[in-house]
Design an enzyme around this catalytic site. Structure first.
Site, PDB file in Angstrom:
ATOM      1  N   CYS A 104     -23.309 -17.891   8.115  1.00 50.01           N
ATOM      2  CA  CYS A 104     -23.665 -17.051   7.024  1.00 50.01           C
ATOM      3  C   CYS A 104     -22.644 -15.783   7.780  1.00 50.01           C
ATOM      4  O   CYS A 104     -21.562 -15.169   6.773  1.00 50.01           O
ATOM      5  CB  CYS A 104     -24.619 -16.493   6.969  1.00 50.01           C
ATOM      6  SG  CYS A 104     -25.896 -17.706   6.020  1.00 50.01           S
TER       7      CYS A 104
ATOM      8  N   HIS B  69     -24.690  -9.101   4.215  1.00 49.66           N
ATOM      9  CA  HIS B  69     -24.577 -10.754   3.897  1.00 49.66           C
ATOM     10  C   HIS B  69     -25.838 -10.589   2.840  1.00 49.66           C
ATOM     11  O   HIS B  69     -26.716 -10.182   3.477  1.00 49.66           O
ATOM     12  CB  HIS B  69     -24.886 -11.141   5.262  1.00 49.66           C
ATOM     13  CG  HIS B  69     -26.366 -12.604   4.728  1.00 49.66           C
ATOM     14  ND1 HIS B  69     -25.466 -13.356   3.239  1.00 49.66           N
ATOM     15  CD2 HIS B  69     -26.800 -13.066   5.974  1.00 49.66           C
ATOM     16  CE1 HIS B  69     -26.294 -14.473   4.694  1.00 49.66           C
ATOM     17  NE2 HIS B  69     -26.640 -14.747   5.213  1.00 49.66           N
TER      18      HIS B  69
ATOM     19  N   ASN C  22     -29.233 -16.654  -1.146  1.00 43.38           N
ATOM     20  CA  ASN C  22     -28.931 -16.365   0.523  1.00 43.38           C
ATOM     21  C   ASN C  22     -27.782 -18.033   0.490  1.00 43.38           C
ATOM     22  O   ASN C  22     -27.755 -18.956   0.038  1.00 43.38           O
ATOM     23  CB  ASN C  22     -29.847 -16.650   1.485  1.00 43.38           C
ATOM     24  CG  ASN C  22     -28.899 -16.456   2.886  1.00 43.38           C
ATOM     25  OD1 ASN C  22     -27.275 -16.789   2.418  1.00 43.38           O
ATOM     26  ND2 ASN C  22     -30.167 -16.745   3.647  1.00 43.38           N
TER      27      ASN C  22
END
Length: 313
Positions: free
Chosen positions: A112, A238, A268
């Protein structure tokens, strides 16, 4: 030389999967998912749409936005954890799809945090003078590596892509500072299980790590730029979990209205997470030339990255 984002584009699949979908086969509810994660829905690519397809659609938009042709790209860096094959890489296949021959292309795996790692690698290559326009793509099709029997992770992940053309930009704009890091001792908390090819996450440990590192990395990046929290116009973390994002925002001292939130729409999406948020804020006219932006993320590895950037070509 000032290096920044000369062109930008993003893409999310059309298929919307809301929280109610999971109620039929998992012990969960829309109310619980929304409260604990901030996610209302996510996008999943179909079987006929894989990682390179997502990357290509975002890349075409970024190249057009930069006002250049595909042949003007002289390097491709793709941040992804979900390439179709170990090799050829998504970078290799994307190069072919774009019709660009013989330019350097590679995949980069920092989960990520990958988009930040990609931007900073591109910055160094451009500043060296050896490259002019580098295409950086953050893309993941997490739906294909999500364990749909695991209540703690099945609800979290979505698919998407974002792309940036990294080049020289005008004086005072571009990447002002960055902070990158990793801690391999935490790799056991978030990894791809080789037994079933699915994501495993120790939610409690990852949450503790993320809450700490997102705030710390953001603060260090802002300090390195010689700025203070009040100088930041938009905080783009994020999009993992709204509680982690809120904690990072509070540690940086940013008011709520300055934080980008797209986790409710996309879930996500790993390396695509920050780019999808950028696209949302551009569409809503919440990012303007000379705005100071802070990107920050964490991911499997465990990795982290933060960037302070002044927007504009």
């Amino acid at each position: 030389m000032n290096v920044g984002i000369k062109g930008f584009g993003a893409y999310a699949p059309e298929n919307v999967v809301d929280n109610a979908y999971f109620e039929s086969f998992l012990e969960t509810s829309d109310e619980w998912i929304s409260k604990m994660t901030g996610i209302k829905e996510r996008r999943w690519a179909g079987e006929d749409e894989d990682t390179t397809d997502l990357a290509y659609k975002a890349s075409v938009k970024a190249i057009e936005d930069a006002g250049i042709e595909a042949n003007d790209i002289d390097m491709i860096i793709v941040a992804t954890s979900t390439g179709e094959y170990p090799f050829p890489t998504v970078g290799n296949m994307l190069q072919n799809r774009l019709g660009i021959s013989k330019v350097a292309s590679m995949d980069q795996l920092a989960a990520c945090s990958g988009f930040m790692y990609g931007l900073i690698n591109a910055k160094q290559f451009v500043q060296s003078g050896d490259y002019k326009n580098i295409l950086v793509v953050g893309v993941d099709k997490l739906s294909k590596i999500t364990d749909m029997t695991d209540r703690s992770t099945a609800i979290l992940f979505g698919d998407g892509a974002g792309a940036a053309v990294v080049s020289e930009v005008s004086e005072g704009r571009g990447i002002l500072s960055y902070e990158l890091g990793s801690d391999g001792s935490g790799g056991e908390y978030l990894y791809l299980n080789p037994d079933n090819g699915k994501i495993f996450m120790n939610g409690r440990e990852v949450f503790k790590f993320a809450v700490r590192i997102m705030g710390e990395a953001s603060n260090r990046a802002v300090e390195k730029a010689g700025l203070q929290s009040e100088d930041v116009d938009m905080f783009i973390p994020h999009q993992a979990n709204i509680r982690i994002m809120e904690s990072a925002r509070e540690r940086l001292g940013i008011p709520k209205e300055k934080m980008s939130v797209s986790v409710d729409k996309f879930g996500n999406t790993s390396a695509a997470s920050i780019p999808l948020s950028i696209a949302q804020e551009l569409e809503n006219n919440r990012i303007k030339d000379d705005d100071v932006l802070v990107f920050v993320g964490f991911g499997g590895g465990l990795t982290w990255g933060a960037i302070t950037l002044k927007w504009g070509k």
